[in-house]
Design a protein around this motif. Structure first.
Motif, PDB file in Angstrom:
ATOM      1  N   ALA A  81      29.153  15.511 107.090  1.00 18.68           N
ATOM      2  CA  ALA A  81      29.686  14.302 106.612  1.00 18.68           C
ATOM      3  C   ALA A  81      29.288  13.031 108.108  1.00 18.68           C
ATOM      4  O   ALA A  81      29.817  12.401 107.522  1.00 18.68           O
ATOM      5  CB  ALA A  81      31.130  14.501 106.175  1.00 18.68           C
ATOM      6  N   ARG A 135      36.316  24.211 100.053  1.00 20.11           N
ATOM      7  CA  ARG A 135      35.736  23.753  99.759  1.00 20.11           C
ATOM      8  C   ARG A 135      34.497  23.790 100.203  1.00 20.11           C
ATOM      9  O   ARG A 135      33.594  22.941 100.166  1.00 20.11           O
ATOM     10  CB  ARG A 135      36.164  22.057  99.172  1.00 20.11           C
ATOM     11  N   PRO A 186      29.709  36.480 103.407  1.00 19.92           N
ATOM     12  CA  PRO A 186      30.539  36.842 101.745  1.00 19.92           C
ATOM     13  C   PRO A 186      31.691  38.111 102.092  1.00 19.92           C
ATOM     14  O   PRO A 186      31.279  38.669 102.765  1.00 19.92           O
ATOM     15  CB  PRO A 186      29.299  37.175 101.188  1.00 19.92           C
ATOM     16  N   ASN A 239      31.573  24.053  99.369  1.00 21.79           N
ATOM     17  CA  ASN A 239      30.773  24.472  98.583  1.00 21.79           C
ATOM     18  C   ASN A 239      30.211  23.491  98.002  1.00 21.79           C
ATOM     19  O   ASN A 239      30.603  22.043  97.741  1.00 21.79           O
ATOM     20  CB  ASN A 239      31.484  24.848  97.061  1.00 21.79           C
ATOM     21  N   ALA A 240      28.429  23.344  97.958  1.00 21.42           N
ATOM     22  CA  ALA A 240      28.034  22.272  98.533  1.00 21.42           C
ATOM     23  C   ALA A 240      28.672  21.796  96.004  1.00 21.42           C
ATOM     24  O   ALA A 240      27.790  20.031  96.138  1.00 21.42           O
ATOM     25  CB  ALA A 240      26.391  22.507  97.487  1.00 21.42           C
ATOM     26  N   ALA A 241      28.564  22.901  95.469  1.00 18.15           N
ATOM     27  CA  ALA A 241      28.954  22.162  94.159  1.00 18.15           C
ATOM     28  C   ALA A 241      30.323  21.702  94.002  1.00 18.15           C
ATOM     29  O   ALA A 241      30.246  20.508  93.222  1.00 18.15           O
ATOM     30  CB  ALA A 241      28.743  22.857  92.759  1.00 18.15           C
ATOM     31  N   ILE A 242      30.942  21.943  94.963  1.00 12.86           N
ATOM     32  CA  ILE A 242      32.135  20.629  95.366  1.00 12.86           C
ATOM     33  C   ILE A 242      32.130  20.076  96.067  1.00 12.86           C
ATOM     34  O   ILE A 242      32.601  17.734  95.013  1.00 12.86           O
ATOM     35  CB  ILE A 242      33.008  21.672  95.182  1.00 12.86           C
ATOM     36  N   ASP A 243      32.403  19.945  97.581  1.00 15.51           N
ATOM     37  CA  ASP A 243      31.517  18.607  98.351  1.00 15.51           C
ATOM     38  C   ASP A 243      30.368  18.570  98.246  1.00 15.51           C
ATOM     39  O   ASP A 243      29.371  19.580  99.352  1.00 15.51           O
ATOM     40  CB  ASP A 243      31.991  19.103  99.563  1.00 15.51           C
ATOM     41  N   PRO A 244      29.596  17.341  97.340  1.00 15.15           N
ATOM     42  CA  PRO A 244      28.103  17.146  97.989  1.00 15.15           C
ATOM     43  C   PRO A 244      27.533  16.849  98.967  1.00 15.15           C
ATOM     44  O   PRO A 244      26.369  17.512  99.158  1.00 15.15           O
ATOM     45  CB  PRO A 244      27.919  15.694  97.061  1.00 15.15           C
ATOM     46  N   VAL A 245      28.493  16.628 100.087  1.00 11.75           N
ATOM     47  CA  VAL A 245      28.156  16.016 101.626  1.00 11.75           C
ATOM     48  C   VAL A 245      28.694  17.335 102.221  1.00 11.75           C
ATOM     49  O   VAL A 245      30.803  17.013 102.875  1.00 11.75           O
ATOM     50  CB  VAL A 245      28.561  15.231 101.755  1.00 11.75           C
ATOM     51  N   LYS A 289      28.934   9.042 100.801  1.00 12.78           N
ATOM     52  CA  LYS A 289      29.014   9.828 101.881  1.00 12.78           C
ATOM     53  C   LYS A 289      29.953  10.422 102.021  1.00 12.78           C
ATOM     54  O   LYS A 289      31.474   9.187 101.613  1.00 12.78           O
ATOM     55  CB  LYS A 289      28.876   9.207 103.262  1.00 12.78           C
ATOM     56  N   LYS A 290      31.077  11.444 102.581  1.00 12.55           N
ATOM     57  CA  LYS A 290      32.460  11.069 102.758  1.00 12.55           C
ATOM     58  C   LYS A 290      32.733  10.597 103.767  1.00 12.55           C
ATOM     59  O   LYS A 290      32.976  10.869 104.934  1.00 12.55           O
ATOM     60  CB  LYS A 290      32.834  12.903 102.612  1.00 12.55           C
ATOM     61  N   ARG A 319      32.273  22.732  88.461  1.00 12.99           N
ATOM     62  CA  ARG A 319      32.075  21.548  87.277  1.00 12.99           C
ATOM     63  C   ARG A 319      31.233  20.626  89.057  1.00 12.99           C
ATOM     64  O   ARG A 319      32.170  19.906  90.001  1.00 12.99           O
ATOM     65  CB  ARG A 319      33.026  20.580  86.573  1.00 12.99           C
ATOM     66  N   VAL A 320      30.328  20.221  88.516  1.00 14.70           N
ATOM     67  CA  VAL A 320      30.430  19.453  89.526  1.00 14.70           C
ATOM     68  C   VAL A 320      30.669  17.612  89.774  1.00 14.70           C
ATOM     69  O   VAL A 320      30.301  17.275  88.642  1.00 14.70           O
ATOM     70  CB  VAL A 320      28.561  19.366  89.835  1.00 14.70           C
ATOM     71  N   ARG A 378      31.011  30.219 105.198  1.00 15.56           N
ATOM     72  CA  ARG A 378      29.760  30.378 103.586  1.00 15.56           C
ATOM     73  C   ARG A 378      28.902  31.779 104.297  1.00 15.56           C
ATOM     74  O   ARG A 378      29.126  32.576 102.934  1.00 15.56           O
ATOM     75  CB  ARG A 378      29.374  29.734 103.400  1.00 15.56           C
TER      76      ARG A 378
END
Lengths: 393, 320
Positions: B22, B11, B320, B13-19, A388-389, A381-382, B317
């Protein structure tokens, strides 16, 4: 080994930067050891008290000239691939004069100013700051001088072409001129040093060896004339290489100065829509005769509506490498100018390619941003977070 | 399958961590200043511990206060990086011995009083008199000076330990992050410590030291640079002998996008050239020049910058 190495892909861009750093340090080291980090030494040139600037600089020019002449004559160096700045007569005359004034006022030229700053001389650091400030000011005032900047355009102008003499002969002439100037400079030095109560500055033995070296190299350069084939009866067919849309798009973004992109469709079609950065054929020259005379310092890339099966005549006489866009404008339009479709299934390779094409699409169409990347299949899930983290200490 | 697991466990994965990238300019600036302060503390305290009878120059006496200022600048950069700035106190509500970040938070807290006491104890008699003449300061300063003098050697030793901890932890902080193959090497801790020593020495060399101090600092700087070169070599060899992700990390510095920055700015201009200048300078007794220290400082900053940026681009990444 064929020179120049970098344009012939002997090593990559990153390695070329490392090579540049090493050469830069070597250049700075030699300048410093020659005493060029001290303004009095440089200024002494203008009072004829110490002409080592002339000797070192002209010596370097003659060495490079004779070296490249011999290598090119022996077929080891492809002269056409060396980057030669284009000549714009009037602005370069004015700029040269300004540089000379700056040289006399500060006691440094830009390179020696950096060396002086590195040696801890404050006047050198101030000269570097002045060069930077001047460049900045030029940028601010550029709209007013833009027209003058392009005046007197002569393209890539080289003395052998302008004078119609072989390169080796010209190189020997310049070498003879250098020897004459060195001797003249020493005579002046002696004269002015005597007035100041000093003695001669140079021991004659190494000087004579240098002169012998220059003479031998000049003869070597002239000797290569014998190697040169008499004027080629028929120019060899230019090597036509295909370039795909993605590579071309990347090249246009990453190193736009490495290619010259020409749209050879009808001028009207080109004016209506073309690859950004491409030049159209002028309405008064629809055959593109100017292509033959373009300086071969960049690769020439041509494209038509579809893939070009044969090169236009003038392009075949172009001095450098000619590339043809695979699939022509139609292929580029499909590959880059049309918004890419999210890949399915999502593999790392497909995603990487999608990201690249999206970025290029955004760049070439002026889209504000690339479309968001697709979420991989699966239950993840998004979870939107802040912009910013942070963290870490 | 392994790749998918990595995407989940690390993590990446752009879907989990958008940035995924960082850290901006703040972290390299902090790491650089942190390392530099570590070097200053170790060298400043080390010189006095090894040569307690020698008089010290004004620059060396003022060094602990400079270290405090520089560290505060670094901490400011670090604070600017925090997404939730008000949560900074949470670092000090716990101590986790397995977390370098936790170690670092407490080490930073230790450095301040130690460096301050180090500095106060270094004040000359004249400076002390001037400060004690101020009525507002005297009641506080008098016992502080007495204590700092009495515990001088303990303060100096703690200063060295705090410096070692600070220098090591800046590298270990990155080195323990398994998700980034570029950082996931044990060499990074000692490497950043050696670089911190070298940049600390370079910073000192920018000021007027007396001849014996200058000799001491240059000798340590030369040693630190040699160790740093060895460790860089070990790091590259480790990558070369590693799995595909480690080899990709090697590619980043050997042919990839950070090759020129790494070899030109860090190795050549930041280490080899100043090393040669210092060795030649020592042998020929050349007067002190600012160029070699300036190059070392620039190279030390470039090292952290390159590793930070390249590290954030390195991941599992692609495999695979």
């Amino acid at each position: 080994m064929i020179f120049p190495l970098y344009p012939l892909d002997a090593f990559g861009y990153e390695a070329s930067l490392v090579a540049g750093t090493l050469l830069g340090f070597a250049f700075g080291f030699v300048l410093e050891r020659s005493g060029f980090g001290r303004a009095p030494v440089l200024a002494a040139q203008f009072y004829f008290a110490d002409t080592r600037v002339l000797k070192v600089m002209f010596g370097a020019i003659v060495t490079a000239l004779l070296g490249t002449t011999i290598l090119a004559g022996a077929g080891v160096l492809d002269y056409s691939l060396l980057t030669v700045p284009e000549t714009f007569l009037w602005p370069q005359l004015a700029g040269g004069l300004l540089l000379g004034v700056g040289f006399i006022v500060s006691g440094y030229c830009p390179g020696t100013a950096v060396v002086a700053a590195g040696s801890g001389n404050l006047d050198g650091a101030m000269t570097v700051a002045g060069v930077m400030a001047g460049s900045l000011l030029y940028g601010f005032f550029h709209p007013w001088v833009a027209e003058f900047e392009m005046s007197g355009a002569m393209g890539v102008a080289r003395l052998p072409d302008l004078l119609g003499v072989p390169q080796a002969l010209l190189a020997a002439g310049v070498a003879a001129m250098a020897v004459g100037m060195f001797l003249g400079a020493e005579a002046l030095e002696k004269l002015f040093a005597r007035r100041r109560g000093g003695g001669p500055l140079l021991a004659p033995v190494p000087r004579n060896w240098v002169f012998i070296g220059i003479a031998l190299a000049s003869l070597g350069g002239l000797g290569t004339l014998a190697l040169e084939p008499p004027a080629p009866a028929a120019a060899p067919a230019p090597r036509v290489v295909r370039i795909d849309s993605l590579t071309l798009a990347r090249t246009l973004v990453e190193s736009p100065d490495s290619v010259r992109l020409v749209d050879v469709r009808e001028p009207a079609a080109c004016e209506a829509k073309r690859i950004p950065g491409a030049m159209c054929l002028p309405a008064d020259d629809p055959g593109g005769s100017f292509l033959a005379d373009l300086p071969p310092t960049r690769r020439l890339v041509l494209y038509g509506a579809a893939e070009l099966r044969a090169l236009p005549g003038p392009a075949a006489r172009f001095g450098g490498p000619v590339l043809v866009l695979a699939g022509g404008f139609a292929a580029f339009e499909t590959a880059i100018l049309t918004a890419p479709v999210a890949p399915s299934p999502v593999t790392p390779e497909a995603l990487a390619r999608f990201r690249l094409v999206s970025a290029l699409h955004a760049k070439f169409t002026g889209a504000a941003a690339a479309p968001p990347p697709p979420a991989p299949a699966g239950p993840a899930r998004v979870q939107p977070r802040g912009p910013k983290k942070g963290g870490g200490c | 399958m392994t790749g998918n697991l990595e995407v989940v466990t690390t993590r990446h994965n752009a879907a989990i961590d958008p940035v995924l990238s960082a850290w901006g300019w703040e972290i390299p600036v902090y790491l650089f200043l942190g390392g530099l302060v570590a070097g200053l503390l170790i060298l400043g305290a080390g010189y006095e511990l090894l040569h307690p009878d020698r008089p010290r120059s004004r620059a060396l006496r003022a060094m602990p206060f400079a270290a405090l200022g520089l560290l505060s600048l670094g901490m400011l950069a670090l604070f600017l990086d925090l997404a939730h700035k008000l949560h900074v106190y949470r670092f000090y509500l716990a101590f986790r011995w397995t977390s370098p970040m936790s170690w670092g938070s407490w080490i930073l807290l230790l450095v301040y009083p130690v460096a301050f006491l180090h500095g106060v104890g270094s004040l000359t008699a004249g400076q002390r008199e001037t400060l004690l003449a101020r009525r507002a300061l005297a009641p506080l300063l008098r016992p502080l000076l007495r204590w700092a003098d009495r515990a001088r050697r303990a303060v100096l030793k703690t200063s060295v330990v705090a410096g070692l901890g600070l220098g090591l932890y800046t590298g270990l902080l990155l080195g323990t992050l398994a998700a980034r193959p570029q950082w996931n090497t044990a060499v990074l801790g000692p490497l950043f410590l050696a670089s911190g020593l070298s940049t600390g020495a370079a910073f000192l060399l920018l000021f007027r030291l007396d001849e014996r101090e200058h000799d001491f600092v240059v000798r340590w700087d030369v040693g630190a640079i040699l160790v740093e070169l060895l460790l860089l070599g070990a790091m590259l060899l480790g990558f070369a002998a590693g799995d595909r992700s480690a080899q990709h990390a090697l590619y980043h510095l050997m042919g990839g996008p950070w090759t020129s920055a790494f070899w030109s700015l860090v190795v050549f201009a930041g280490l080899l050239v100043p090393l040669a200048m210092e060795l030649i300078g020592r042998r020929r007794r050349l007067p002190l020049a600012a160029l070699a220290p300036a190059l070392i400082l620039a190279g030390g900053f470039a090292l952290r910058w390159v590793l930070l940026v390249a590290g954030q681009a390195s991941s599992f990444r692609e495999f695979p």
